[in-house]
Scaffold this motif. Structure first.
Motif, short mmCIF file in Angstrom:
data_model
loop_
_atom_site.label_atom_id
_atom_site.label_comp_id
_atom_site.label_asym_id
_atom_site.label_seq_id
_atom_site.Cartn_x
_atom_site.Cartn_y
_atom_site.Cartn_z
N ARG A 25 0.80 -1.23 0.00
CA ARG A 25 0.00 0.00 0.00
C ARG A 25 0.83 1.28 0.00
NH1 ARG A 25 -5.05 -1.47 0.60
NH2 ARG A 25 -5.60 -3.36 1.70
N SER A 26 2.13 1.15 0.20
CA SER A 26 3.01 2.32 0.30
C SER A 26 3.57 2.70 -1.07
CB SER A 26 4.16 2.03 1.26
OG SER A 26 3.66 1.68 2.52
N PRO A 27 3.66 4.00 -1.36
CA PRO A 27 4.24 4.43 -2.64
C PRO A 27 5.68 3.96 -2.79
CG PRO A 27 3.20 6.27 -1.49
CD PRO A 27 3.21 5.11 -0.54
N GLY A 28 6.02 3.47 -3.97
CA GLY A 28 7.38 3.02 -4.24
C GLY A 28 7.67 1.61 -3.77
N PHE A 29 6.69 0.98 -3.15
CA PHE A 29 6.87 -0.38 -2.65
C PHE A 29 5.73 -1.26 -3.13
CE2 PHE A 29 9.10 2.32 0.30
CZ PHE A 29 10.32 1.67 0.43
N GLY A 30 5.95 -2.55 -3.07
CA GLY A 30 4.91 -3.50 -3.45
C GLY A 30 5.24 -4.86 -2.90
N VAL A 31 4.35 -5.79 -3.17
CA VAL A 31 4.54 -7.17 -2.75
C VAL A 31 4.41 -8.05 -3.99
CG1 VAL A 31 3.65 -9.07 -1.35
CG2 VAL A 31 3.63 -6.74 -0.44
N ILE A 32 5.43 -8.84 -4.25
CA ILE A 32 5.39 -9.80 -5.34
C ILE A 32 4.79 -11.08 -4.78
CG2 ILE A 32 6.80 -11.30 -6.81
CD1 ILE A 32 8.63 -8.94 -7.28
N VAL A 33 3.70 -11.53 -5.42
CA VAL A 33 3.03 -12.77 -5.03
C VAL A 33 3.41 -13.82 -6.07
CG1 VAL A 33 0.81 -13.86 -4.54
CG2 VAL A 33 1.13 -11.41 -4.05
N HIS A 34 3.99 -14.91 -5.61
CA HIS A 34 4.48 -15.94 -6.53
C HIS A 34 4.33 -17.31 -5.90
CE1 HIS A 34 8.32 -16.23 -4.21
NE2 HIS A 34 8.01 -14.98 -3.93
N LYS A 35 4.35 -18.34 -6.74
CA LYS A 35 4.26 -19.72 -6.27
C LYS A 35 5.62 -20.39 -6.36
CE LYS A 35 -0.52 -20.78 -7.25
NZ LYS A 35 -1.45 -21.67 -7.95
N GLY A 36 5.91 -21.22 -5.37
CA GLY A 36 7.14 -22.00 -5.39
C GLY A 36 7.14 -22.93 -6.60
N ARG A 37 8.24 -22.99 -7.30
CA ARG A 37 8.28 -23.78 -8.53
C ARG A 37 8.25 -25.28 -8.25
NH1 ARG A 37 12.65 -21.49 -7.08
NH2 ARG A 37 14.64 -22.59 -7.09
N ASN A 38 8.60 -25.70 -7.04
CA ASN A 38 8.54 -27.12 -6.67
C ASN A 38 7.37 -27.41 -5.74
OD1 ASN A 38 10.88 -27.84 -8.14
ND2 ASN A 38 12.15 -27.05 -6.49
N SER A 39 7.18 -26.55 -4.75
CA SER A 39 6.17 -26.80 -3.73
C SER A 39 4.77 -26.34 -4.14
CB SER A 39 6.55 -26.08 -2.43
OG SER A 39 6.45 -24.66 -2.61
N GLY A 40 4.68 -25.32 -5.00
CA GLY A 40 3.38 -24.75 -5.34
C GLY A 40 2.84 -23.82 -4.27
N ARG A 41 3.59 -23.67 -3.18
CA ARG A 41 3.18 -22.79 -2.09
C ARG A 41 3.20 -21.34 -2.54
NH1 ARG A 41 6.59 -21.67 3.36
NH2 ARG A 41 5.22 -20.05 4.14
N VAL A 42 2.27 -20.52 -2.03
CA VAL A 42 2.21 -19.10 -2.38
C VAL A 42 3.11 -18.33 -1.41
CG1 VAL A 42 0.74 -17.06 -2.54
CG2 VAL A 42 -0.10 -19.28 -3.34
N TYR A 43 3.95 -17.49 -2.00
CA TYR A 43 4.86 -16.64 -1.22
C TYR A 43 4.58 -15.18 -1.52
CZ TYR A 43 7.64 -20.85 -0.47
OH TYR A 43 8.06 -22.10 -0.11
N ARG A 44 4.91 -14.32 -0.56
CA ARG A 44 4.73 -12.87 -0.70
C ARG A 44 6.05 -12.21 -0.34
NH1 ARG A 44 -0.30 -11.10 -0.77
NH2 ARG A 44 0.16 -9.27 0.48
N THR A 45 6.64 -11.50 -1.30
CA THR A 45 7.95 -10.88 -1.11
C THR A 45 7.85 -9.37 -1.27
OG1 THR A 45 8.98 -12.89 -2.01
CG2 THR A 45 10.33 -10.89 -1.94
N PRO A 46 8.08 -8.60 -0.19
CA PRO A 46 8.07 -7.14 -0.30
C PRO A 46 9.27 -6.65 -1.13
CG PRO A 46 7.93 -7.83 2.00
CD PRO A 46 8.27 -9.04 1.19
N VAL A 47 9.02 -5.67 -1.99
CA VAL A 47 10.06 -5.14 -2.88
C VAL A 47 9.90 -3.64 -3.06
CG1 VAL A 47 10.36 -7.27 -4.22
CG2 VAL A 47 8.65 -5.61 -4.93
N SER A 48 10.98 -3.00 -3.49
CA SER A 48 10.93 -1.62 -3.95
C SER A 48 10.60 -1.67 -5.43
CB SER A 48 12.27 -0.92 -3.76
OG SER A 48 12.59 -0.83 -2.39
#
Length: 125
Positions: A25-48
């Motif tokens: 929600r912050s300007p200049g930042f975000g969260v990348i939502v991705h799935k593990g390529r082996n596990s299929g688990r959903v991950y959330r990675t904060p990024v600039s």
């Protein structure tokens, strides 16, 4: 040399859990939502986020061999939560630019100091 993996591990376990809810929600930042390529688990990675010329760019401060980068490159698409909204991005590509010419001047200097020569670029689907 990019930032040490011990710092990456600490950030995954501590910092990301605190920053994650704010980053989407912050300007200049975000969260990348991705799935593990082996596990299929959903991950959330904060990024600039650096958005210019219709492309979104993310500095790879821990290098290009980190799991979240491998996951989204393998998938070919991923979701970026920014400004409280989801955005589907496609064709993630890791690029090499030792001068970080893609980044704003102040950020460019920091990236050079820590040896972050790679970035990831993607475009809206």
């Amino acid at each position: 040399m990019p930032l040490p993996q011990a710092l990456a591990k600490f950030n995954r376990r501590v910092t990301n859990r605190i920053a994650g809810p704010l980053a989407g929600r912050s300007p200049g930042f975000g969260v990348i939502v991705h799935k593990g390529r082996n596990s299929g688990r959903v991950y959330r990675t904060p990024v600039s986020i650096f958005h210019r010329d219709g492309a979104y760019r993310f500095a790879l401060t821990y290098g290009r061999e980190v799991d979240w980068v491998k996951n989204i490159v393998a998938a070919g698409t991923f979701e970026l939560e920014t400004g409280g909204q989801p955005l589907l991005l496609t064709d993630p590509t890791v690029r090499h630019d030792p001068a970080a010419s893609w980044a704003p001047a102040g950020v460019r200097q920091v990236l050079h100091l820590i040896g972050a020569e790679y970035y990831l670029e993607a475009r809206p689907a």
